[in-house]
Design a protein around this motif. Structure first.
Motif, PDB file in Angstrom:
ATOM      1  N   SER A  54      -8.121  -4.601   3.006  1.00 59.10           N
ATOM      2  CA  SER A  54      -9.570  -4.134   3.742  1.00 59.10           C
ATOM      3  C   SER A  54     -10.364  -5.310   4.021  1.00 59.10           C
ATOM      4  CB  SER A  54     -10.238  -3.004   2.886  1.00 59.10           C
ATOM      5  OG  SER A  54      -9.358  -1.946   2.533  1.00 59.10           O
ATOM      6  N   VAL A  90       0.684  -1.199   0.125  1.00 59.45           N
ATOM      7  CA  VAL A  90       0.059   0.094   0.097  1.00 59.45           C
ATOM      8  C   VAL A  90       0.902   1.208  -0.022  1.00 59.45           C
ATOM      9  CG1 VAL A  90      -1.961   1.126   1.185  1.00 59.45           C
ATOM     10  CG2 VAL A  90      -1.848  -1.104   1.261  1.00 59.45           C
ATOM     11  N   THR A 136      -2.126   5.457  -2.931  1.00 62.28           N
ATOM     12  CA  THR A 136      -3.386   4.425  -2.884  1.00 62.28           C
ATOM     13  C   THR A 136      -4.201   4.690  -1.994  1.00 62.28           C
ATOM     14  OG1 THR A 136      -1.693   2.614  -3.690  1.00 62.28           O
ATOM     15  CG2 THR A 136      -3.698   1.938  -2.760  1.00 62.28           C
ATOM     16  N   LEU A 137      -3.917   5.117  -0.549  1.00 62.34           N
ATOM     17  CA  LEU A 137      -4.668   5.388   0.491  1.00 62.34           C
ATOM     18  C   LEU A 137      -5.876   6.535   0.229  1.00 62.34           C
ATOM     19  CD1 LEU A 137      -2.119   5.413   3.367  1.00 62.34           C
ATOM     20  CD2 LEU A 137      -3.839   3.704   2.827  1.00 62.34           C
ATOM     21  N   GLU A 138      -5.652   7.304  -0.794  1.00 64.84           N
ATOM     22  CA  GLU A 138      -6.746   8.316  -1.328  1.00 64.84           C
ATOM     23  C   GLU A 138      -7.743   7.592  -1.858  1.00 64.84           C
ATOM     24  OE1 GLU A 138      -4.768  10.939  -4.123  1.00 64.84           O
ATOM     25  OE2 GLU A 138      -3.239  11.596  -2.638  1.00 64.84           O
ATOM     26  N   GLN A 172       1.015   5.732  -0.329  1.00 65.67           N
ATOM     27  CA  GLN A 172       0.341   6.866   0.041  1.00 65.67           C
ATOM     28  C   GLN A 172      -0.759   7.437  -1.053  1.00 65.67           C
ATOM     29  OE1 GLN A 172       0.535   8.493   3.046  1.00 65.67           O
ATOM     30  NE2 GLN A 172      -1.090   9.806   2.610  1.00 65.67           N
ATOM     31  N   LEU A 208      -9.029   4.825  -0.518  1.00 66.62           N
ATOM     32  CA  LEU A 208      -9.525   4.145   0.709  1.00 66.62           C
ATOM     33  C   LEU A 208     -11.009   4.514   1.092  1.00 66.62           C
ATOM     34  CD1 LEU A 208      -9.377   2.134   2.837  1.00 66.62           C
ATOM     35  CD2 LEU A 208      -8.253   4.039   4.539  1.00 66.62           C
ATOM     36  N   LEU A 264      -4.625  -2.773  -1.254  1.00 60.15           N
ATOM     37  CA  LEU A 264      -5.351  -2.113  -0.506  1.00 60.15           C
ATOM     38  C   LEU A 264      -6.840  -2.626   0.016  1.00 60.15           C
ATOM     39  CD1 LEU A 264      -5.683   0.349   1.664  1.00 60.15           C
ATOM     40  CD2 LEU A 264      -6.393   1.621  -0.205  1.00 60.15           C
TER      41      LEU A 264
END
Length: 262
Positions: A242, A56, A60-62, A58, A64, A238
């Motif tokens: 999850s 994962v 990619t976290l957008e 940074q 989420l 990600l």
């Protein structure tokens, strides 16, 4: 002497069974052209690729919030399919149980429905329903629903059959009606076990819903398939993380509930 003969028989039965397993494994690998040695040899490369690509970032976290939205949709669809299937399965369980069944014909019908819907995989149901309903959430819901009905009906029949017959007979002797017997004798004894089966079915459906979503184009399964086909492996990581965390969390909650009710 007899004990020695019995031990020898068990020894030869074990040897024959192990040999049969090896023969079947070899024949299966030969028929499918599967090279076990090659598969084991490539395992380190596969593990290396996973650690090199599935991580994962940074950026990619957008994604989420969108992933969590689809994950919640999948969880809610699984819960909805399980709870509605529970209602149908309860009545089918009463019909199919030897303790509460009122007709051999209805009992055979309930067991037939459970057998058919349980023995056909959820993925197969999704493909069958896909032809009629197309790619939408209704198809995914119905596939999970049908599979849940088969499993829960079978589980409920066994739970009711294992209930104490003395309470049922006592209420019959007092002239209680059929529904009074169900409400006063059957449900109190079977409810904890039924709740346990329902929780297990919810966990199973959440796992199945991911695969069903790939086929029906809905939920977290579709999101996973979309990122995978576009080679966005960081987003795939990600999504996978999850799903794993949500399944673990739901399993922990289910285990806690089971400890309370059992």
């Amino acid at each position: 002497m007899n004990e020695k003969v019995i031990r020898n028989q068990r020894k030869w039965q074990t040897i024959i069974f192990v040999a049969l397993i090896f023969v079947l494994t070899y024949l299966s690998a030969d028929i499918t052209n599967f090279n076990i040695i090659h598969g084991i040899a490539t395992l380190p490369d596969a593990v290396t690729w996973i650690f090199a690509n599935l991580f994962v970032t940074q950026e990619t976290l957008e994604r989420l919030p969108k992933i969590l939205e689809k994950l919640v949709e999948t969880i809610l669809m699984s819960i909805a399919a399980t709870t509605t299937a529970t209602v149908i399965s309860f009545f089918l369980g009463l019909m199919g149980s030897k303790t509460t069944g009122t007709s051999s014909v209805l009992g055979a019908f309930a067991r037939f429905v459970a057998s058919v819907s349980r023995n056909i995989p959820v993925v197969a149901w999704a493909l069958i329903l896909l032809l009629s309903f197309g790619q939408n959430s209704v198809t995914g819901y119905l596939a999970l629903f049908v599979g849940s009905v088969g499993f829960l009906t079978r589980a409920f029949i066994e739970s009711i059959d294992e209930a104490s017959h003395s309470a049922v007979e006592a209420l019959k002797a007092t002239g209680a009606t059929y529904f009074q017997i169900i409400y006063k004798a059957v449900i109190p004894q079977c409810l904890p076990q039924m709740i346990s089966w329902i929780l297990f079915m919810i966990e199973t459906n959440i796992r199945n819903a991911t695969l069903v979503g790939i086929l029906t184009g809905t939920g977290i399964g579709y999101t996973f398939d979309l990122y995978y086909k576009t080679l966005n492996y960081n987003a795939v990581a990600l999504v996978t993380l999850s799903i794993v965390l949500s399944v673990i969390a739901i399993e922990l909650i289910s285990n806690h509930i089971r400890k309370v009710i059992l």
